[in-house]
Design an enzyme around this catalytic site. Structure first.
Site, PDB file in Angstrom:
ATOM      1  N   ASN A 201       0.975  -1.098  -0.062  1.00  0.00           N
ATOM      2  CA  ASN A 201      -0.193   0.035   0.071  1.00  0.00           C
ATOM      3  C   ASN A 201       0.860   1.229   0.034  1.00  0.00           C
ATOM      4  O   ASN A 201       1.455   1.575   0.857  1.00  0.00           O
ATOM      5  CB  ASN A 201      -0.844  -0.156   1.181  1.00  0.00           C
ATOM      6  N   PRO A 202       1.036   1.898  -1.210  1.00  0.00           N
ATOM      7  CA  PRO A 202       1.937   3.125  -1.166  1.00  0.00           C
ATOM      8  C   PRO A 202       1.298   4.408  -0.556  1.00  0.00           C
ATOM      9  O   PRO A 202       1.832   5.382  -0.496  1.00  0.00           O
ATOM     10  CB  PRO A 202       1.981   3.287  -2.753  1.00  0.00           C
TER      11      PRO A 202
ATOM     12  N   ASP B   3      -3.015  -1.672   9.602  1.00  0.00           N
ATOM     13  CA  ASP B   3      -4.090  -2.659   9.962  1.00  0.00           C
ATOM     14  C   ASP B   3      -4.987  -2.795   8.771  1.00  0.00           C
ATOM     15  O   ASP B   3      -5.665  -3.643   8.507  1.00  0.00           O
ATOM     16  CB  ASP B   3      -4.713  -2.417  11.401  1.00  0.00           C
ATOM     17  N   GLY B   4      -5.339  -1.588   8.205  1.00  0.00           N
ATOM     18  CA  GLY B   4      -6.474  -1.510   7.012  1.00  0.00           C
ATOM     19  C   GLY B   4      -5.968  -2.591   5.859  1.00  0.00           C
ATOM     20  O   GLY B   4      -6.710  -3.174   5.366  1.00  0.00           O
TER      21      GLY B   4
ATOM     22  N   GLY C 215       2.058   1.540   8.500  1.00  0.00           N
ATOM     23  CA  GLY C 215       0.690   2.522   8.541  1.00  0.00           C
ATOM     24  C   GLY C 215       0.804   3.212   9.569  1.00  0.00           C
ATOM     25  O   GLY C 215       1.846   3.376  10.514  1.00  0.00           O
TER      26      GLY C 215
ATOM     27  N   ARG D  98      -8.454  13.000   7.671  1.00  0.00           N
ATOM     28  CA  ARG D  98      -7.193  12.369   7.113  1.00  0.00           C
ATOM     29  C   ARG D  98      -6.384  13.178   6.912  1.00  0.00           C
ATOM     30  O   ARG D  98      -5.040  12.939   6.842  1.00  0.00           O
ATOM     31  CB  ARG D  98      -7.699  11.558   6.070  1.00  0.00           C
TER      32      ARG D  98
ATOM     33  N   GLY E   6     -10.188  -0.541  12.666  1.00  0.00           N
ATOM     34  CA  GLY E   6      -9.939   0.710  12.127  1.00  0.00           C
ATOM     35  C   GLY E   6     -10.528   1.042  10.963  1.00  0.00           C
ATOM     36  O   GLY E   6     -10.516   2.098  10.490  1.00  0.00           O
TER      37      GLY E   6
END
Length: 541
Positions: free
Chosen positions: A137-138, A196-197, A238, A303, A499
């Site tokens: 996941n970038p 965690d996502g 993350g 976010r 989460g």
């Protein structure tokens, strides 16, 4: 090289400018050598180093530079030969590092014999992965996932001769969707680089794929699920890495990569969440309604703040002091060992998790594994500040004890924590307990139960249901989506599911014992990891 009975190899090899005796015990799989360096001030000499074969990463022939050849006993060799052993070195706070030791040999034949013997020992480690599918996941955390993998993880995989297929995700659920398309069975494991996502996405994809291939309908909450034998590895990158912290003991990419390389295996319970015979989500850490759900719902709007949004939203939610009415019914976990208030934490080789699995196997042999006794259900109505169900301690660097310090990773149960309406001051006292050594359940407004299943329905849904049908005939009613003008969003909270937000005023949750497996071993149960490699038998006895 001597080969005494019992499969031991013993040779006098060079370690730096001095000689030392090196032993390879094939049967238990141990490499031993004694440090030939003279004692330093304040440090004892003669420490024996012991490395189990399971924690040797790689063995390779080594070129000797001229500086080494011109020192000590190397000068006596007509042509120097050497080999290097890369192995796991423990540091403090559960951190692992890739260390190396180079041994010199008097001739090429001896060098080749040692290399061959060590490689045969490594080949016998059948639990080690040889081919991995990696999802990166970038965008998660500080957007460092790709850099962390390329700089800290990929070189270690290459050293251990692990081949990888790397997929850089481009949008939400990319990894989950991809797992339904690729041939997952050619891989020894799936690695997710992110928070965690990202783990949740990979887990949902893997479980869903296995159930699809097994012809199992996930929408039926009573249907047994097929266990996933393909292990998942987590490289933390993350904003929150709760699952990695709870299963390894530290959030460190190199440590996690080494656990993957040595082929560790940690079973993990998974909770399935349903509404009206419709599958919603899986959860492995926190399923929280009320306080933690409100924090997540508010933080999702911020976010742009990065990880700081959790602190801001947490403070804002605490000041609002919102409570919610509803009914919680649950089935106690009578078949498990231990309780939420005992002092036995889940550690490597956990006795409680092991005994629970043995009990489950016995029940399966007698055909009792799916027998449900309805009269064992307990019902609690009230006003709650928080309803939390955790499959693990949920420990993290900010909360070393977590929400439930005695929760276990693989005992087939969840700890259900009910925080009733209380004063803001008392609620603060409860929250502070997460960061100290006091019993955080020692409050009259806090109840904790170890459960196998539980259900929740908000009071508003109960009231709406009572106007339409007999609530005693059906446990759950319909969502109020047919009435968009109603103010349900003011009376109901949001579920924090590992989460991610989950909007449902009525859920049915069931713990699936050891449904998935991780490349981990649980948190090791010793205080000073540096003692492992300097003493002979502290952990190997």
């Amino acid at each position: 090289m001597e080969q005494p009975p019992g499969g031991r190899l013993v040779s006098s090899l060079l370690l730096g400018p001095r000689g030392c005796e090196v032993t390879l015990e094939r049967e238990p799989g141990l490499l031993r050598w004694r440090d030939p360096q003279p004692p330093r001030r304040g440090r004892s000499s003669g420490g024996e180093n012991v490395v189990p074969a399971s924690e040797i990463i790689a063995v390779e022939e080594t070129e000797i530079d001229k500086k080494q050849c011109d020192s000590g006993k190397w000068q006596k060799m007509s042509k120097p030969h050497a080999f290097t052993v890369h192995y796991v070195k423990r540091a403090r706070n559960h951190r692992w590092r890739c260390s190396e030791i180079t041994f010199g040999c008097i001739d090429e034949q001896l060098c080749n014999q040692w290399i061959q013997a060590l490689k045969e020992l490594l080949d016998s480690q059948k639990s080690r992965p040889k081919q991995l599918l990696v999802y990166i996941n970038p965008y998660g955390g500080k957007r460092q996932g790709k850099r962390i993998y390329e700089q800290k993880v990929a070189p270690l995989f290459h050293l251990a001769s692990i081949s990888t297929d790397v997929v850089i995700t481009e949008h939400a659920n990319h990894a989950k969707d991809n797992l339904f398309e690729v041939n997952i069975y050619k891989y020894d494991g799936i690695v997710c680089v992110g928070g965690d996502g990202m783990f949740s996405e990979v887990m949902h994809g893997l479980i869903g794929r296995i159930q699809k291939d097994s012809g199992i309908d996930q929408n039926n909450p009573k249907t047994p699920l097929a266990q996933c034998s393909i292990r998942i590895g987590i490289i933390p990158a993350g904003s929150t890495d709760c699952i990695c912290y709870a299963t390894v003991g530290i959030v460190d990419p190199e440590t996690s990569a080494l656990h993957i390389i040595v082929g560790d295996c940690q079973p993990l319970d998974v909770s399935s969440i349903h509404h009206n015979n419709t599958f919603l989500k899986y959860s492995v850490s926190l399923l929280g309604y009320g306080f933690y759900g409100d924090i997540l719902r508010d933080s999702e709007k911020k976010r742009w703040m990065g990880p700081a949004r959790y602190d801001f939203s947490g403070f804002k939610t605490f000041l609002s002091h919102q409570y919610y009415e509803g009914t919680v019914s649950f089935q106690p976990a009578k078949g498990t060992v231990g309780s939420p208030r005992d002092k036995e934490s889940c550690r490597t080789g956990c006795r409680i998790c092991r005994q629970t699995k043995q009990l489950e196997e016995q029940q399966k042999n007698y055909g009792l594994e799916h027998k449900e006794v309805e009269d064992e259900w307990k019902v609690i109505k009230g006003k709650f500040l928080a309803i939390n169900a955790v499959n693990m301690s949920c420990a993290c660097p900010r909360s070393p004890k977590g929400l439930s310090p005695a929760a276990h990773l693989a005992d087939g149960s969840a700890d259900l924590i009910l925080v009733r309406k209380c004063s803001r001051f008392n609620f603060l006292r409860y929250l502070v307990r997460h960061t100290n050594q006091d019993d955080q359940f020692d409050f009259p407004f806090v109840d904790v139960y170890r459960v196998k299943r539980f259900q929740f329905m908000s009071k508003q849904l109960e009231d709406n249901e009572s106007d339409i049908k007999d609530v005693g005939k059906k446990r759950f009613g319909q969502f109020c989506s047919d009435h968009p003008a109603c103010c349900c969003n003011l009376a109901n909270s949001t579920w924090n599911c590992d989460g991610e937000t989950l909007d449902s005023s009525a859920v049915e949750v069931k713990v699936r014992c050891q449904l998935v497996k991780l490349f981990a071993r649980g948190i090791e149960n010793y205080k000073d990891e540096t003692a492992y490699n300097s003493s002979s038998n502290e952990l190997l006895s």
